[in-house]
Design a protein around this motif. Sequence first.
Motif, PDB file in Angstrom:
ATOM      1  N   TYR A  56       0.880  -1.174   0.000  1.00 31.48           N
ATOM      2  CA  TYR A  56       0.000   0.000   0.000  1.00 31.48           C
ATOM      3  C   TYR A  56       0.909   1.213   0.000  1.00 31.48           C
ATOM      4  CZ  TYR A  56      -3.750  -3.237   0.543  1.00 31.48           C
ATOM      5  OH  TYR A  56      -4.634  -4.262   0.311  1.00 31.48           O
ATOM      6  N   TYR A  57       0.817   1.964  -1.067  1.00 31.49           N
ATOM      7  CA  TYR A  57       1.938   2.835  -1.437  1.00 31.49           C
ATOM      8  C   TYR A  57       1.496   4.155  -2.036  1.00 31.49           C
ATOM      9  CZ  TYR A  57       5.959   4.177  -4.401  1.00 31.49           C
ATOM     10  OH  TYR A  57       6.980   4.847  -5.016  1.00 31.49           O
ATOM     11  N   TRP A  58       2.294   5.170  -1.794  1.00 33.02           N
ATOM     12  CA  TRP A  58       2.227   6.443  -2.503  1.00 33.02           C
ATOM     13  C   TRP A  58       3.670   6.911  -2.632  1.00 33.02           C
ATOM     14  CZ3 TRP A  58      -1.597   7.752  -5.338  1.00 33.02           C
ATOM     15  CH2 TRP A  58      -1.844   9.078  -5.729  1.00 33.02           C
ATOM     16  N   PRO A  59       4.021   7.532  -3.746  1.00 31.83           N
ATOM     17  CA  PRO A  59       5.448   7.824  -3.963  1.00 31.83           C
ATOM     18  C   PRO A  59       5.984   8.969  -3.102  1.00 31.83           C
ATOM     19  CG  PRO A  59       4.136   8.599  -5.820  1.00 31.83           C
ATOM     20  CD  PRO A  59       3.187   7.899  -4.907  1.00 31.83           C
ATOM     21  N   THR A  60       6.375   8.657  -1.911  1.00 37.01           N
ATOM     22  CA  THR A  60       6.979   9.613  -0.967  1.00 37.01           C
ATOM     23  C   THR A  60       8.163   8.901  -0.306  1.00 37.01           C
ATOM     24  OG1 THR A  60       5.855   8.879   1.026  1.00 37.01           O
ATOM     25  CG2 THR A  60       4.610  10.387  -0.399  1.00 37.01           C
ATOM     26  N   PRO A  61       8.977   9.622   0.449  1.00 39.63           N
ATOM     27  CA  PRO A  61      10.130   8.949   1.088  1.00 39.63           C
ATOM     28  C   PRO A  61       9.717   7.758   1.958  1.00 39.63           C
ATOM     29  CG  PRO A  61      10.420  11.317   1.194  1.00 39.63           C
ATOM     30  CD  PRO A  61       9.039  11.094   0.637  1.00 39.63           C
ATOM     31  N   ASN A  62       8.566   7.834   2.618  1.00 38.47           N
ATOM     32  CA  ASN A  62       8.144   6.671   3.417  1.00 38.47           C
ATOM     33  C   ASN A  62       7.726   5.502   2.533  1.00 38.47           C
ATOM     34  OD1 ASN A  62       8.515   7.458   6.177  1.00 38.47           O
ATOM     35  ND2 ASN A  62       6.889   8.967   5.871  1.00 38.47           N
ATOM     36  N   GLY A  63       7.076   5.799   1.426  1.00 41.43           N
ATOM     37  CA  GLY A  63       6.707   4.735   0.488  1.00 41.43           C
ATOM     38  C   GLY A  63       7.935   4.113  -0.164  1.00 41.43           C
ATOM     39  N   TRP A  64       8.912   4.965  -0.531  1.00 40.28           N
ATOM     40  CA  TRP A  64      10.118   4.448  -1.208  1.00 40.28           C
ATOM     41  C   TRP A  64      10.869   3.444  -0.334  1.00 40.28           C
ATOM     42  CZ3 TRP A  64      11.596  10.171  -2.400  1.00 40.28           C
ATOM     43  CH2 TRP A  64      10.840  10.625  -3.483  1.00 40.28           C
ATOM     44  N   LYS A  65      10.834   3.670   0.977  1.00 42.94           N
ATOM     45  CA  LYS A  65      11.565   2.725   1.849  1.00 42.94           C
ATOM     46  C   LYS A  65      11.172   1.292   1.511  1.00 42.94           C
ATOM     47  CE  LYS A  65      11.235   5.736   5.916  1.00 42.94           C
ATOM     48  NZ  LYS A  65      10.593   5.876   7.237  1.00 42.94           N
ATOM     49  N   CYS A 215      16.646   5.832   5.071  1.00 44.41           N
ATOM     50  CA  CYS A 215      17.124   7.229   5.018  1.00 44.41           C
ATOM     51  C   CYS A 215      17.232   7.792   3.602  1.00 44.41           C
ATOM     52  CB  CYS A 215      18.496   7.325   5.687  1.00 44.41           C
ATOM     53  SG  CYS A 215      18.459   7.004   7.463  1.00 44.41           S
ATOM     54  N   VAL A 216      17.440   6.930   2.628  1.00 43.63           N
ATOM     55  CA  VAL A 216      17.868   7.440   1.321  1.00 43.63           C
ATOM     56  C   VAL A 216      16.837   8.364   0.660  1.00 43.63           C
ATOM     57  CG1 VAL A 216      17.118   5.417  -0.039  1.00 43.63           C
ATOM     58  CG2 VAL A 216      19.027   6.800  -0.835  1.00 43.63           C
ATOM     59  N   GLY A 217      15.548   8.074   0.846  1.00 45.67           N
ATOM     60  CA  GLY A 217      14.512   8.888   0.207  1.00 45.67           C
ATOM     61  C   GLY A 217      14.507  10.326   0.708  1.00 45.67           C
ATOM     62  N   TRP A 218      14.878  10.495   1.974  1.00 47.76           N
ATOM     63  CA  TRP A 218      14.895  11.851   2.545  1.00 47.76           C
ATOM     64  C   TRP A 218      16.079  12.641   2.010  1.00 47.76           C
ATOM     65  CZ3 TRP A 218      10.440  12.738   4.863  1.00 47.76           C
ATOM     66  CH2 TRP A 218       9.728  11.620   5.314  1.00 47.76           C
ATOM     67  N   TRP A 238      27.625   8.380  -0.244  1.00 53.05           N
ATOM     68  CA  TRP A 238      26.700   7.319   0.184  1.00 53.05           C
ATOM     69  C   TRP A 238      25.438   7.355  -0.682  1.00 53.05           C
ATOM     70  CZ3 TRP A 238      21.804   8.463   2.197  1.00 53.05           C
ATOM     71  CH2 TRP A 238      21.137   7.434   2.873  1.00 53.05           C
ATOM     72  N   PHE A 239      24.883   8.539  -0.859  1.00 57.32           N
ATOM     73  CA  PHE A 239      23.647   8.685  -1.625  1.00 57.32           C
ATOM     74  C   PHE A 239      23.853   8.206  -3.069  1.00 57.32           C
ATOM     75  CE2 PHE A 239      21.012  11.412  -4.441  1.00 57.32           C
ATOM     76  CZ  PHE A 239      19.800  10.800  -4.158  1.00 57.32           C
ATOM     77  N   GLU A 240      24.977   8.618  -3.644  1.00 57.67           N
ATOM     78  CA  GLU A 240      25.217   8.232  -5.043  1.00 57.67           C
ATOM     79  C   GLU A 240      25.439   6.731  -5.186  1.00 57.67           C
ATOM     80  OE1 GLU A 240      28.119  11.155  -6.143  1.00 57.67           O
ATOM     81  OE2 GLU A 240      26.532  12.656  -6.426  1.00 57.67           O
ATOM     82  N   THR A 241      26.078   6.138  -4.192  1.00 57.91           N
ATOM     83  CA  THR A 241      26.286   4.681  -4.206  1.00 57.91           C
ATOM     84  C   THR A 241      24.937   3.964  -4.164  1.00 57.91           C
ATOM     85  OG1 THR A 241      28.338   4.959  -2.986  1.00 57.91           O
ATOM     86  CG2 THR A 241      27.396   2.742  -2.984  1.00 57.91           C
TER      87      THR A 241
END
Length: 279
Positions: A56-65, A215-218, A238-241
């Motif tokens: 159950y999803y919506w494209p936000t940082p919490n959903g991306w996790k 963390c990555v979505g934020w 880290w983010f780019e990796t």
Amino acid sequence: MPRSPRIRAVKSAKLLTPKVARPKRVTSNSAKPTRAKPKPATRKSVPQSKLPIELYYWPTPNGWKISIRLEECGLPYVVRPVDISKGEQFSPQFLAISPNDRMPAILDPNGPGGRPISVFESGAILQYLGRKTGQFYPRDERARVAVDEWLFWQMGGLGPMAGQANHFRRYAPEKIAYAIDRYTNEVNRLFGVMNTRLATREFLAGRYSIADMACVGWVRLAERMGQELAQFPHLKRWFETIRARPAVKRAFAIRVEAASAVDMKDPNVRAILFGQTAR
Ligand SMILES: N[C@@H](CCC(=O)N[C@@H](CS)C(=O)NCC(=O)O)C(=O)O
């Protein structure tokens, strides 16, 4: 070469009851993309153990996790969009699996004892899937404590502070300098904490884990929170990796058509998202 995302666009879907539902569109790392119309699956034709997890999803940082988590482990799953701009998070069917009226949530038809289980709260979902798959959530107690520390750090700190920074910077009807500074500075502090940590480790808990996925979505939305990644070289590395990982690319490539059409200036949308009190 990274595989192309299997879900390019997901149309808004009606929420299903939390019973085991018929799979609508399945992704798995092993399944090849197909354009052929899938045969309708029934309980008879698809054993429960083969039914996909419903996200159950919506494209936000919490959903991306969770989309990242599912892409990383290769379990079959199907995306059930929850259009939070239309208030679908308040439907009785959704509340039955996510009583906090927030996405993400999952329904795993093949939970403990082979029976369905639903899980809400992104941190709990990440841990559940970590225990279920034995991946990205080490069993060794010391290693697990490190993952939990950074996971809870995200859940209690980075997520809420970044959410408020985003709100006051972009959505608040008045630009309140005190609130903007308070949350922007707090995100800046938290990015600094990550940057220091990542100066001596490849990932937050040493090895790539659910803590990084949390963390990555934020960090992806750093600019919206008034942050310049160049100020944090280790965090940027880290983010780019992580962003370059095929599973993460696939997760970020999932499109929910209805989400792209949301107008955050629409008074109805604002009333739904920003006018909430106890029900
Ligand atoms: N602590 C929750 C937070 C989830 C959350 O805040 N989700 C937001 C989108 S990022 C949501 O569903 N918002 C609906 C609303 O604000 O009504 C989690 O980590 O799962």
